[in-house]
Design an enzyme around this catalytic site. Structure first.
Site, PDB file in Angstrom:
ATOM      1  N   SER A 186     -20.665 -66.501   3.368  1.00 15.64           N
ATOM      2  CA  SER A 186     -19.721 -66.369   2.422  1.00 15.64           C
ATOM      3  C   SER A 186     -19.864 -67.300   0.939  1.00 15.64           C
ATOM      4  CB  SER A 186     -18.273 -66.501   3.346  1.00 15.64           C
ATOM      5  OG  SER A 186     -18.251 -67.811   3.878  1.00 15.64           O
ATOM      6  N   HIS A 214     -19.789 -59.606   5.404  1.00 18.40           N
ATOM      7  CA  HIS A 214     -20.250 -59.310   4.442  1.00 18.40           C
ATOM      8  C   HIS A 214     -21.040 -58.537   4.117  1.00 18.40           C
ATOM      9  CE1 HIS A 214     -17.384 -62.785   2.460  1.00 18.40           C
ATOM     10  NE2 HIS A 214     -17.492 -63.432   3.672  1.00 18.40           N
ATOM     11  N   LYS A 245     -12.468 -55.876   4.187  1.00 15.40           N
ATOM     12  CA  LYS A 245     -12.735 -56.428   2.369  1.00 15.40           C
ATOM     13  C   LYS A 245     -13.887 -55.278   2.183  1.00 15.40           C
ATOM     14  CE  LYS A 245     -13.339 -61.435   4.087  1.00 15.40           C
ATOM     15  NZ  LYS A 245     -14.155 -62.348   5.018  1.00 15.40           N
TER      16      LYS A 245
END
Ligand SMILES: *Cc1c(COP(=O)(O)O)cnc(C)c1O
Length: 402
Positions: A186, A214, A245
């Site tokens: 991250s 991610h 996200k």
């Protein structure tokens, strides 16, 4: 006594310049976003969210949220095992199972309220007294906290040090071995060597738990994430994906062997003792996942990749003029500009802020000492012109810090 104690600790934070502030956004998550007390409310050009595909404020998803609420109500009313598990939750799980079928034989999925909750569930339910957890040192805080709560033995290896991991696996005597890693890290944006990690898992009768917070939506031709990116397939894979996200909504899921999912349902306290996600949110997640693998999703990924290339070319030129600065090795939406000391990172962030641009400075303990950085994140909602504005502002700031 409590208040005096807290106030003393807060002063310590102030003295170390580590006090953090909650900032209230006055507009939706988007490249141009206004914050209370910033620039008199004028929007900042922001490179800080994890909304990689620009879906967090997508009108079609807002519509799906309204439709979901009308059809299913706003609350689930109970935990999953009581009566909170509704058709929209089951539909999300079925779609995730289809996504992961090429990668995990007979994959089953379990939807949860957040990635934090899902990682606690995985670490504590699988990491019992018969297990060892092998963790990359740069893993996300939620995996670290889960490992702390688990009864398992915990071994940590330096970031990406697979030789160390191999020795730890070879020396391990517990019957259950779980390798635990962020798929995309991250703070650096680099991708874990999942093929090599899976080989190690197979060679040592271990399982590979990967956190794709991610990667989901961003990696793979259809946006299915790192397993699609690497075209991996094994029953030893346990994949956690988050939905707040790139998916632009909220929540998370685990996709894994049916027995693993069944065990989480039976034993994961962070799954059992919490109210099920709002059915309106689950209904929106369904729309978001469909969008991610649609032609529009592909276009958004292609646009994002174009911006990443543009930013990296520009940053490389800057870094070449500035000894000591480095550009992280990243092909994802996370692009770290590593400047080293905390002061420089803060100064650079402040210089950008004066030009109406928000890029957060990351300092220890969030990143290792001596690697303070600007963590630039890109979204498919950014334009090439906005990326150029960032590069121009950085070039000016660089002149000033010479
Ligand atoms: C954000 C994040 C999480 C937590 O997910 P939430 O859904 O925000 O709770 C877990 N792991 C990683 C790597 C993350 O970046």
């Amino acid at each position: 006594m409590l208040i005096e104690h807290i106030n003393r600790r807060l002063l310590e934070l102030d003295a170390a310049a580590l006090r953090r502030r909650l900032r209230t956004a006055e507009s939706p998550c988007a490249p141009l976003q206004s914050f209370e007390g910033e620039l008199g409310g004028a929007p900042l050009l922001a490179f800080c969210s994890n909304d990689y595909l620009g879906l967090a404020a997508h009108p079609a998803l807002a519509e799906a949220m309204a439709e979901g609420a009308r059809r299913w109500g706003t609350g689930s009313g109970a935990s999953h095992l009581v009566s909170g598990h509704m058709r929209p939750h089951a539909q999300v799980e079925a779609l995730v199972e289809r996504w992961f079928a090429p990668h995990i034989p007979n994959a089953r999925a379990l939807l949860m309220g957040s990635g934090y909750e899902a990682n606690l569930a995985l670490m504590t339910a699988l990491g019992d007294g018969s297990a060892t957890l092998f963790c990359d040192k740069l893993n996300h805080a939620s995996l670290i906290d889960g490992a702390r709560l688990a009864d398992a033995e915990v071994k940590r290896y330096a970031h990406g040090a697979l030789d160390v991991l191999e020795r730890q696996l070879a020396a391990c005597a517990t019957p259950v071995k779980l390798i635990v890693t962020d798929a995309v890290f991250s703070m650096d944006g680099d991708i874990a060597d999942l093929p090599a990690l899976l080989k190690l898992a197979e060679a040592h009768d271990a399982w590979l738990i990967l956190d794709d917070a991610h990667g989901l939506g961003v990696l793979g031709a259809s946006g299915h994430g790192s397993l699609e990116h690497f075209k991996l397939r094994s029953e030893r894979l346990i994949s956690m994906g988050t939905l707040g996200k790139a998916a632009g909504v909220s929540g998370a899921f685990v996709a894994a062997h049916p027995a693993v999912i069944e065990w989480l349902v039976q034993r994961a306290r962070s799954f059992i003792y919490t109210t099920a996600m709002s059915p309106a949110v689950a209904h929106t997640v369904l729309a978001s996942l469909a969008l991610i693998e649609s032609a529009e999703g592909r276009e958004r990924r292609a646009h994002l990749q174009g911006l990443i290339g543009q930013l990296r070319t520009g940053l490389q030129a800057l870094v070449d003029q500035k000894p000591g600065w480095t550009l992280g090795e990243s092909c994802t939406g996370i692009q770290p500009l590593i400047v080293g000391d905390n002061e420089t990172a803060l100064k650079l962030s402040a210089a950008l802020r004066q030009r109406g641009i928000y890029v957060p400075a990351m300092r220890p303990p969030t990143v290792p000492v001596g690697t303070a950085r600007l963590r630039i994140t890109l979204s498919a909602a950014h334009t090439a012109g906005q990326v150029q504005r960032l590069l121009d502002a950085l070039a000016q700031a660089l002149e000033e810090t010479r």
